[in-house]
Scaffold this active site. Structure first.
Site, PDB file in Angstrom:
ATOM      1  N   ASN A  16       0.854  -1.189   0.000  1.00  0.00           N
ATOM      2  CA  ASN A  16       0.000   0.000   0.000  1.00  0.00           C
ATOM      3  C   ASN A  16       0.903   1.256   0.000  1.00  0.00           C
ATOM      4  O   ASN A  16       1.609   1.512   0.979  1.00  0.00           O
ATOM      5  CB  ASN A  16      -0.867  -0.076   1.273  1.00  0.00           C
ATOM      6  CG  ASN A  16      -1.730   1.147   1.477  1.00  0.00           C
ATOM      7  OD1 ASN A  16      -1.425   2.232   0.995  1.00  0.00           O
ATOM      8  ND2 ASN A  16      -2.811   0.965   2.221  1.00  0.00           N
ATOM      9  N   ASP A  75      -0.340  -4.031  11.104  1.00  0.00           N
ATOM     10  CA  ASP A  75      -1.715  -4.490  10.901  1.00  0.00           C
ATOM     11  C   ASP A  75      -2.588  -3.662  11.834  1.00  0.00           C
ATOM     12  O   ASP A  75      -2.224  -3.415  12.988  1.00  0.00           O
ATOM     13  CB  ASP A  75      -1.861  -5.982  11.205  1.00  0.00           C
ATOM     14  CG  ASP A  75      -3.131  -6.521  10.573  1.00  0.00           C
ATOM     15  OD1 ASP A  75      -3.253  -6.478   9.339  1.00  0.00           O
ATOM     16  OD2 ASP A  75      -4.029  -6.972  11.314  1.00  0.00           O
TER      17      ASP A  75
HETATM   18  P1  IMP Z   1      -4.706  -3.697   7.116  1.00  0.00           P
HETATM   19  O1  IMP Z   1      -4.123  -3.080   5.878  1.00  0.00           O
HETATM   20  O2  IMP Z   1      -5.030  -5.137   7.011  1.00  0.00           O
HETATM   21  O3  IMP Z   1      -3.887  -3.381   8.342  1.00  0.00           O
HETATM   22  O4  IMP Z   1      -6.143  -2.994   7.276  1.00  0.00           O
HETATM   23  C1  IMP Z   1      -6.308  -1.873   8.060  1.00  0.00           C
HETATM   24  C2  IMP Z   1      -7.741  -1.347   7.868  1.00  0.00           C
HETATM   25  O5  IMP Z   1      -8.150  -0.802   9.127  1.00  0.00           O
HETATM   26  C3  IMP Z   1      -7.812  -0.228   6.885  1.00  0.00           C
HETATM   27  O6  IMP Z   1      -8.202  -0.654   5.623  1.00  0.00           O
HETATM   28  C4  IMP Z   1      -8.887   0.676   7.491  1.00  0.00           C
HETATM   29  O7  IMP Z   1     -10.128   0.171   7.154  1.00  0.00           O
HETATM   30  C5  IMP Z   1      -8.744   0.458   8.973  1.00  0.00           C
HETATM   31  N1  IMP Z   1      -7.866   1.495   9.546  1.00  0.00           N
HETATM   32  C6  IMP Z   1      -6.621   1.292  10.064  1.00  0.00           C
HETATM   33  N2  IMP Z   1      -6.085   2.454  10.475  1.00  0.00           N
HETATM   34  C7  IMP Z   1      -7.000   3.413  10.195  1.00  0.00           C
HETATM   35  C8  IMP Z   1      -6.994   4.830  10.381  1.00  0.00           C
HETATM   36  O8  IMP Z   1      -6.048   5.472  10.849  1.00  0.00           O
HETATM   37  N3  IMP Z   1      -8.120   5.452   9.971  1.00  0.00           N
HETATM   38  C9  IMP Z   1      -9.184   4.823   9.426  1.00  0.00           C
HETATM   39  N4  IMP Z   1      -9.222   3.515   9.226  1.00  0.00           N
HETATM   40  C10 IMP Z   1      -8.135   2.802   9.612  1.00  0.00           C
END
Ligand code: IMP
Length: 203
Positions: A16, A75
């Site tokens: 990302n 995560d």
């Molecule tokens: P990961 O990429 O599997 O860690 O997914 C994290 C998900 O959690 C993101 O796609 C968001 O939906 C949510 N998320 C994590 N951090 C934030 C933040 O700072 N603001 C809003 N949503 C968040």
């Protein structure tokens, strides 16, 4: 005691670009060079863990083994106690393949119907993994409550429904610099830096 990072370069285990830029910014004061997992062509492992820590560790370990360099992964997600911790590790998945967060936020609102407890936290786990399999993990949290309808167009994900403790603006309305100073990722990063990125001049 935590193992210190002694190299000059690490891999950030994310595909990302937004996360890569944010983590590179946090690492800048430590003069650590950063390479993205996407740029290095590293595979993206499936997030099969049952916790933020397990998923951060499996992403960091996979990138460290594939690249031969220390690797940092994160995560994160939104944790709502009245929903037994959901969406939690499934936060990204609630938005489905189209990354439709309006839909994910509507889902949270619908599931909270009739419940008065609006507390919520953003949680982040950062893991630094070495190619020999050693890992160091740190958890950060930003506490607050949820508001509906969503407010603000800054930020991403669930930011427009989250008001941090002591504030009145949502993360979606807030100046990004302020959000980054109090966010769950900043909290986790502060713990990681204090334990693993201690500079010689600091000791
Ligand atoms: P990961 O990429 O599997 O860690 O997914 C994290 C998900 O959690 C993101 O796609 C968001 O939906 C949510 N998320 C994590 N951090 C934030 C933040 O700072 N603001 C809003 N949503 C968040």
């Amino acid at each position: 005691m935590a193992r210190r990072f002694a190299g000059e370069r690490l891999v950030v285990a994310t595909h990302n670009p937004g996360k890569l830029a944010e983590i590179a910014e946090l690492l800048r004061p430590f003069e650590i060079g950063v390479a993205g997992a996407g740029v290095l062509g590293l595979p993206e492992p499936e997030e099969t863990g049952a916790s933020f820590e397990a998923n951060a560790e499996l992403k960091a370990r996979a990138a460290a083994q594939a690249s031969g360099l220390p690797a940092l992964a994160d995560d994160s997600g939104l944790v709502v106690p009245a929903l037994d911790g959901a969406p939690g590790i499934h936060s990204a998945r609630w938005a489905r393949a189209g990354r439709d967060f309006a839909r994910a936020m509507a889902e949270v609102e619908a599931r909270l119907a009739g419940k008065s407890d609006r507390r919520a936290s953003f949680v982040a786990c950062l893991t630094l993994a070495w190619p020999d399999g050693h890992v160091e993990s740190f958890r950060g949290e930003a506490r607050g409550h949820l508001v509906f309808p969503p407010r603000g167009t800054r930020g991403f994900g669930y930011d427009p429904i989250f008001v941090p403790e002591g504030g009145s603006e949502t993360f979606g309305e807030m100046d990004p610099a302020r959000k980054h100073a109090i966010s769950h990722r900043a909290d986790a990063f502060g713990k990681l830096a204090a334990a693993c990125f201690v500079r010689e001049t600091d000791t």
